[in-house]
Scaffold this active site. Structure first.
Site, PDB file in Angstrom:
ATOM      1  N   ASP A  13       0.904  -1.284  -0.144  1.00 27.32           N
ATOM      2  CA  ASP A  13      -0.069   0.029  -0.002  1.00 27.32           C
ATOM      3  C   ASP A  13       0.774   1.212  -0.107  1.00 27.32           C
ATOM      4  O   ASP A  13       0.322   2.318   0.706  1.00 27.32           O
ATOM      5  CB  ASP A  13      -0.946   0.058   1.304  1.00 27.32           C
ATOM      6  CG  ASP A  13      -1.646  -1.345   1.405  1.00 27.32           C
ATOM      7  OD1 ASP A  13      -2.248  -1.739   0.210  1.00 27.32           O
ATOM      8  OD2 ASP A  13      -1.859  -1.796   2.413  1.00 27.32           O
ATOM      9  N   LYS A  16       2.160   2.065  -4.824  1.00 28.41           N
ATOM     10  CA  LYS A  16       2.604   1.551  -6.172  1.00 28.41           C
ATOM     11  C   LYS A  16       1.817   1.805  -7.439  1.00 28.41           C
ATOM     12  O   LYS A  16       2.437   1.925  -8.588  1.00 28.41           O
ATOM     13  CB  LYS A  16       2.798  -0.110  -6.283  1.00 28.41           C
ATOM     14  CG  LYS A  16       3.984  -0.567  -5.128  1.00 28.41           C
ATOM     15  CD  LYS A  16       4.045  -2.028  -5.042  1.00 28.41           C
ATOM     16  CE  LYS A  16       2.888  -2.578  -4.455  1.00 28.41           C
ATOM     17  NZ  LYS A  16       2.592  -1.962  -3.003  1.00 28.41           N
ATOM     18  N   GLY A  40      -4.556  -4.112  -4.476  1.00 27.48           N
ATOM     19  CA  GLY A  40      -5.376  -3.438  -4.873  1.00 27.48           C
ATOM     20  C   GLY A  40      -4.816  -2.188  -5.133  1.00 27.48           C
ATOM     21  O   GLY A  40      -4.241  -1.386  -3.922  1.00 27.48           O
ATOM     22  N   HIS A  41      -4.753  -2.005  -6.253  1.00 26.46           N
ATOM     23  CA  HIS A  41      -4.043  -0.525  -6.744  1.00 26.46           C
ATOM     24  C   HIS A  41      -5.045   0.761  -6.996  1.00 26.46           C
ATOM     25  O   HIS A  41      -5.756   0.324  -7.607  1.00 26.46           O
ATOM     26  CB  HIS A  41      -2.987  -0.586  -7.870  1.00 26.46           C
ATOM     27  CG  HIS A  41      -2.126  -1.601  -7.520  1.00 26.46           C
ATOM     28  ND1 HIS A  41      -1.306  -1.546  -6.554  1.00 26.46           N
ATOM     29  CD2 HIS A  41      -1.563  -2.421  -8.483  1.00 26.46           C
ATOM     30  CE1 HIS A  41      -0.281  -2.455  -6.666  1.00 26.46           C
ATOM     31  NE2 HIS A  41      -0.325  -3.220  -7.898  1.00 26.46           N
ATOM     32  N   GLN A 225       2.105  -5.897  -3.242  1.00 24.50           N
ATOM     33  CA  GLN A 225       2.350  -6.122  -1.799  1.00 24.50           C
ATOM     34  C   GLN A 225       3.685  -5.244  -1.240  1.00 24.50           C
ATOM     35  O   GLN A 225       4.095  -4.484  -2.243  1.00 24.50           O
ATOM     36  CB  GLN A 225       2.399  -7.430  -1.453  1.00 24.50           C
ATOM     37  CG  GLN A 225       1.079  -8.066  -1.014  1.00 24.50           C
ATOM     38  CD  GLN A 225       0.767  -9.008  -2.348  1.00 24.50           C
ATOM     39  OE1 GLN A 225       1.575  -9.550  -3.318  1.00 24.50           O
ATOM     40  NE2 GLN A 225      -0.570  -8.785  -2.758  1.00 24.50           N
TER      41      GLN A 225
HETATM   42  P1  GDP Z   1      -0.466   0.153  -3.820  1.00 22.70           P
HETATM   43  O1  GDP Z   1      -1.244  -0.932  -3.562  1.00 22.70           O
HETATM   44  O2  GDP Z   1       0.659   0.328  -3.160  1.00 22.70           O
HETATM   45  O3  GDP Z   1      -0.833   0.856  -4.897  1.00 22.70           O
HETATM   46  O4  GDP Z   1      -1.283   1.408  -2.703  1.00 22.70           O
HETATM   47  P2  GDP Z   1      -2.883   1.768  -2.604  1.00 22.70           P
HETATM   48  O5  GDP Z   1      -3.461   2.051  -3.929  1.00 22.70           O
HETATM   49  O6  GDP Z   1      -3.482   0.584  -1.755  1.00 22.70           O
HETATM   50  O7  GDP Z   1      -2.607   3.083  -1.713  1.00 22.70           O
HETATM   51  C1  GDP Z   1      -2.054   4.030  -2.086  1.00 22.70           C
HETATM   52  C2  GDP Z   1      -3.379   5.230  -1.906  1.00 22.70           C
HETATM   53  O8  GDP Z   1      -2.589   6.417  -1.930  1.00 22.70           O
HETATM   54  C3  GDP Z   1      -4.298   5.309  -3.083  1.00 22.70           C
HETATM   55  O9  GDP Z   1      -5.402   5.563  -2.807  1.00 22.70           O
HETATM   56  C4  GDP Z   1      -3.688   6.226  -3.650  1.00 22.70           C
HETATM   57  O10 GDP Z   1      -4.538   7.100  -4.778  1.00 22.70           O
HETATM   58  C5  GDP Z   1      -3.117   7.190  -2.983  1.00 22.70           C
HETATM   59  N1  GDP Z   1      -2.056   8.060  -3.087  1.00 22.70           N
HETATM   60  C6  GDP Z   1      -0.783   7.618  -3.917  1.00 22.70           C
HETATM   61  N2  GDP Z   1       0.199   8.680  -3.707  1.00 22.70           N
HETATM   62  C7  GDP Z   1      -0.384   9.481  -2.821  1.00 22.70           C
HETATM   63  C8  GDP Z   1       0.144  10.875  -2.455  1.00 22.70           C
HETATM   64  O11 GDP Z   1       1.378  11.078  -2.839  1.00 22.70           O
HETATM   65  N3  GDP Z   1      -0.386  11.568  -1.722  1.00 22.70           N
HETATM   66  C9  GDP Z   1      -1.910  11.226  -1.318  1.00 22.70           C
HETATM   67  N4  GDP Z   1      -2.725  11.911  -0.475  1.00 22.70           N
HETATM   68  N5  GDP Z   1      -2.404   9.931  -1.802  1.00 22.70           N
HETATM   69  C10 GDP Z   1      -1.628   9.133  -2.761  1.00 22.70           C
END
Ligand code: GDP
Length: 429
Positions: A13, A16, A40-41, A225
């Site tokens: 999370d 990515k 879940g991205h 992950q």
């Molecule tokens: P992943 O599984 O690594 O892709 O991460 P997730 O999608 O679960 O969580 C990342 C969350 O943070 C998502 O809702 C993104 O839209 C959001 N996000 C990503 N980069 C940023 C950022 O720099 N600032 C903020 N506020 N949200 C972000």
């Protein structure tokens, strides 16, 4: 042109999805190489939100080839729903833009049933799995009783393999887990539907990735992950059931290790984790609550609240050491606006000794207490910043401190969920 791997350096999370979407603009092919719909991205493009569980995060760029590699486990119903939702919004206009490895393993209904029933039985000792059958499908793969995507296309072979597997699974489900058995005929019927829908995408994906690299195409390898959830190198047993280190991208995508030229590590500027397991910098108080609220730290598909805490340089250092990270993308710096001081864990103290790398055992993790350095905060919102020089002085000091503490250069800084809310500092291809 060697491939670039993108990996999570914490407990997942890290953002990515956003970073892969961003880098995909410069890539020709985006390959997921492990995991399943436990990932879940969340992508935000022009204010529109897209959640992806299986399809690589390059899919919002028309014409890029998105590959689900041999190292993945795929739930066909989830994939079909995801494809339909993307097509309904105008994405994946050409079926050749999505490839599914015939070697990827299939998550079948009994995998989900076993996953959920076992997690219920574990109660207090629950690992915090997503209950989607990922673990049981990987178990079958390693036990050599799994069914692969390619097997769906040989009905007689599929029927035999399923029959053998079900005899064992039904016994286990009924006698040990107190669950209902599955009928082979029902699953065979489902498989007919899957075969029909998935046929346009199924291919020898590894061969296609190798050919793309051979042709000088730019290939992005998308990790799911995070490093600390790696089944070998993470906080075992509170881990996922696949390898998350950059090295696993080679096996999971079907390419030689020399084909991976660069590794980008994604690190959130604080720390979160979902489910059970060690988390030395966890904040159980109002500050943790605030990070959860401001960072919207709830599972992208499960809605589960994430545990939140301060940035832990020890775990990110470990990720860098194991995956050979060339550059870090720091995310969600904007969420820290208004916090003062901001703490960074620079080492652990275990039984009176200072450690800059994490312990390898559960016993060690249980005794690790963070050694913090405090940095001054800032109050300005960061969402509109587009250059490092425009950051408030303390925000800049903070990311520079993180960069030094983990020992890898910063490649990208993300200051909002939007694609444009990004400062790029280095090329990653
Ligand atoms: P992943 O599984 O690594 O892709 O991460 P997730 O999608 O679960 O969580 C990342 C969350 O943070 C998502 O809702 C993104 O839209 C959001 N996000 C990503 N980069 C940023 C950022 O720099 N600032 C903020 N506020 N949200 C972000």
């Amino acid at each position: 042109m060697p491939a670039t791997a993108v990996i999570g350096t914490q407990w997942g999370d890290e953002g990515k999805g956003k970073i892969v979407d961003l880098l995909a603009a410069d890539a020709d092919m985006i390959v997921r190489y492990h995991g399943g719909n436990n990932a879940g991205h969340t992508l935000v493009v022009a204010g529109e939100k897209t959640i992806l569980n299986l399809v690589p995060a390059g899919v919002l760029h028309p014409g890029k080839v998105c590959v689900m590699g041999p190292g993945m486990v795929v739930d066909p119903d989830v994939l079909i729903r995801e494809i339909d939702a993307l097509k309904a919004r105008g994405y994946l206009a050409d079926d050749r833009w999505l490839r599914l490895s015939d070697q990827a393993h299939v998550i079948l209904p009994y995998h989900r049933a076993i996953d959920r029933a076992r997690e219920r039985m574990r109660e207090a000792g629950a690992i915090g799995t997503t209950g989607r059958g990922i673990g049981p499908a990987y178990e079958d793969k390693m036990a050599r009783t799994g069914i692969r995507v390619g097997d769906l296309f040989d009905e007689a072979g599929f029927r035999d393999a399923l029959g053998r597997s079900l005899r064992e699974k039904n016994e286990y489900l009924q006698a040990l887990l107190g669950e209902k058995p599955f009928e082979a005929a029902d699953i065979i019927e489902m498989a007919r539907g899957w075969r029909h829908r998935l046929a346009p995408y199924v291919t020898d994906a590894g061969a296609e990735v190798r050919a793309a690299i051979g042709d000088g195409k730019r290939v992005l390898l998308e990790g799911a992950q995070g490093m600390l959830l790696d089944v070998d190198h993470g906080t075992y047993p509170y881990v996922t059931s696949s390898n998350c280190v950059a090295g696993s991208a080679s096996a999971g995508a079907g390419i030689p290790p020399q084909a991976i030229g660069r590794v980008v590590g994604i690190a959130k500027t604080y720390t979160t984790r979902v489910g059970g397991g060690p988390f030395p910098t966890e904040l159980d108080d109002a500050l943790g609550e605030r990070l959860r609220a401001d960072g919207d730290e709830y599972g992208a598909t499960t809605g589960r609240p994430r545990r939140c805490g301060w940035f832990d340089a020890v775990v990110v250092r470990h990720a860098i050491a194991l995956s050979g990270v060339d550059g870090i993308a720091f995310t969600k710096l904007d969420v820290l606006t208004g916090m003062d001081p901001i703490r960074v864990c620079v080492a652990y103290e275990i039984d009176g000794t200072r450690h800059v790398m994490p312990p390898a055992t559960q016993r060690g993790w249980a005794r690790a207490t963070p050694v913090y350095e405090d940095l001054p905060g800032w109050t300005e919102p960061l969402g509109a910043v587009r250059a490092l020089g425009d950051l408030p002085a303390n925000a800049r000091r903070y990311v520079e401190f993180l960069t030094k503490a983990v020992g890898a250069p910063m490649a990208i800084l993300s200051i909002g969920a939007g694609r444009e809310q990004t400062i790029r500092l280095r090329d990653v291809f």
